[in-house]
Design an enzyme around this catalytic site. Structure first.
Site, mmCIF file in Angstrom:
data_model
loop_
_atom_site.group_PDB
_atom_site.id
_atom_site.type_symbol
_atom_site.label_atom_id
_atom_site.label_comp_id
_atom_site.label_asym_id
_atom_site.label_seq_id
_atom_site.Cartn_x
_atom_site.Cartn_y
_atom_site.Cartn_z
ATOM 1 N N ASP A 44 0.835 -1.202 0.000
ATOM 2 C CA ASP A 44 0.000 0.000 0.000
ATOM 3 C C ASP A 44 0.869 1.252 0.000
ATOM 4 O O ASP A 44 0.612 2.204 -0.750
ATOM 5 C CB ASP A 44 -0.920 -0.019 1.222
ATOM 6 C CG ASP A 44 -1.715 1.265 1.370
ATOM 7 O OD1 ASP A 44 -2.614 1.497 0.551
ATOM 8 O OD2 ASP A 44 -1.424 2.042 2.294
ATOM 9 N N GLU A 116 -2.164 -5.403 -3.414
ATOM 10 C CA GLU A 116 -1.184 -4.626 -2.646
ATOM 11 C C GLU A 116 -0.102 -5.535 -2.079
ATOM 12 O O GLU A 116 1.085 -5.169 -2.072
ATOM 13 C CB GLU A 116 -1.891 -3.872 -1.521
ATOM 14 C CG GLU A 116 -2.761 -2.727 -2.020
ATOM 15 C CD GLU A 116 -3.447 -1.974 -0.908
ATOM 16 O OE1 GLU A 116 -3.793 -0.806 -1.136
ATOM 17 O OE2 GLU A 116 -3.649 -2.554 0.193
#
Length: 229
Positions: A44, A116
């Protein structure tokens, strides 16, 4: 005997040197043992940096608030889940029996988290250049279609998109007071956001306007906008 993960690597356009990292990135927390949450956290951060950097260079005249809103559109869960579905990532997820039975391999949040985590795994496998190259390759078409005009959305929409990009619950609006005569009322609204300890407030001549003001205040409180964009 061929490794089923080789097929996913071809779709991703990346071959892992350490395929155990790939396996871990595809392991949901419902599965016994280690899971992909730490890789998701890392991925992320990398995704936000790479997209932020790309937007900074792609839109040299855009203001900070515009860049933040453009980034939120690109990194939101819906976008990442669409990528994951295109790569058929769900077919390779390791899920606990409960998640498997409930169709977790199709769930947007699980797919977005896996993307992610894969970004984090690529970074650990061969470094930042590889992670950047894959992110830009995957999101390049969407990036090229963006214009700063895309940021001309009302505050409620911008707040919703930002929260969705962070996997958070949608904001809650509550009318806490109405003052004035029926023909000249002022509505007072609170906005509750999971990422903020305090509610934000807004008031206006209609409930809609009051909600927009409260949403704008939430965006400022979150640090997404500075109140002058």
């Amino acid at each position: 005997m061929s490794n089923p993960l080789d097929r996913l690597e071809r779709k991703l356009g990346y071959t892992f040197k350490d395929q155990d990292l790939m396996v871990l990135a595809l392991t949901h927390r419902s599965y016994a043992g280690r899971n992909n949450e730490r890789l998701e956290f890392l991925g992320d951060a990398i995704l936000n940096f790479v997209i932020g950097e790309a937007l900074f260079h792609h839109f040299p005249q855009a203001r900070e608030g515009q860049l933040s809103r453009l980034r939120a559109r690109l990194v939101k869960g819906e976008t990442l889940a669409l990528l994951a579905r295109g790569f058929e990532v769900g077919d390779y997820l390791r899920l606990g029996s409960g998640e498997l039975k409930s169709g977790g391999f199709r769930r947007e949040s699980i797919l977005a988290d896996a993307m992610e985590a894969l970004i984090g795994a690529i970074y650990l496998d061969t470094g930042m250049d590889s992670a950047r190259e894959r992110i830009i390759a995957w999101l390049g078409p969407q990036l090229r279609e963006l214009t700063p005009v895309d940021t001309n959305k009302d505050p409620k929409t911008r707040l919703q998109e930002f929260l969705q990009s962070r996997g958070c619950d949608l904001p809650r609006y509550e009318v806490v007071d109405i003052q004035g005569e029926p023909h000249c009322r002022t509505f007072f609204v609170d906005c509750e956001v999971a990422l903020l300890s305090d509610k934000t407030h807004g008031h206006g001549g209609s409930r809609r306007i009051a909600e927009q003001v409260a949403a704008a205040a939430a965006l400022v409180a979150l640090g997404v906008e500075n109140g002058h964009d």
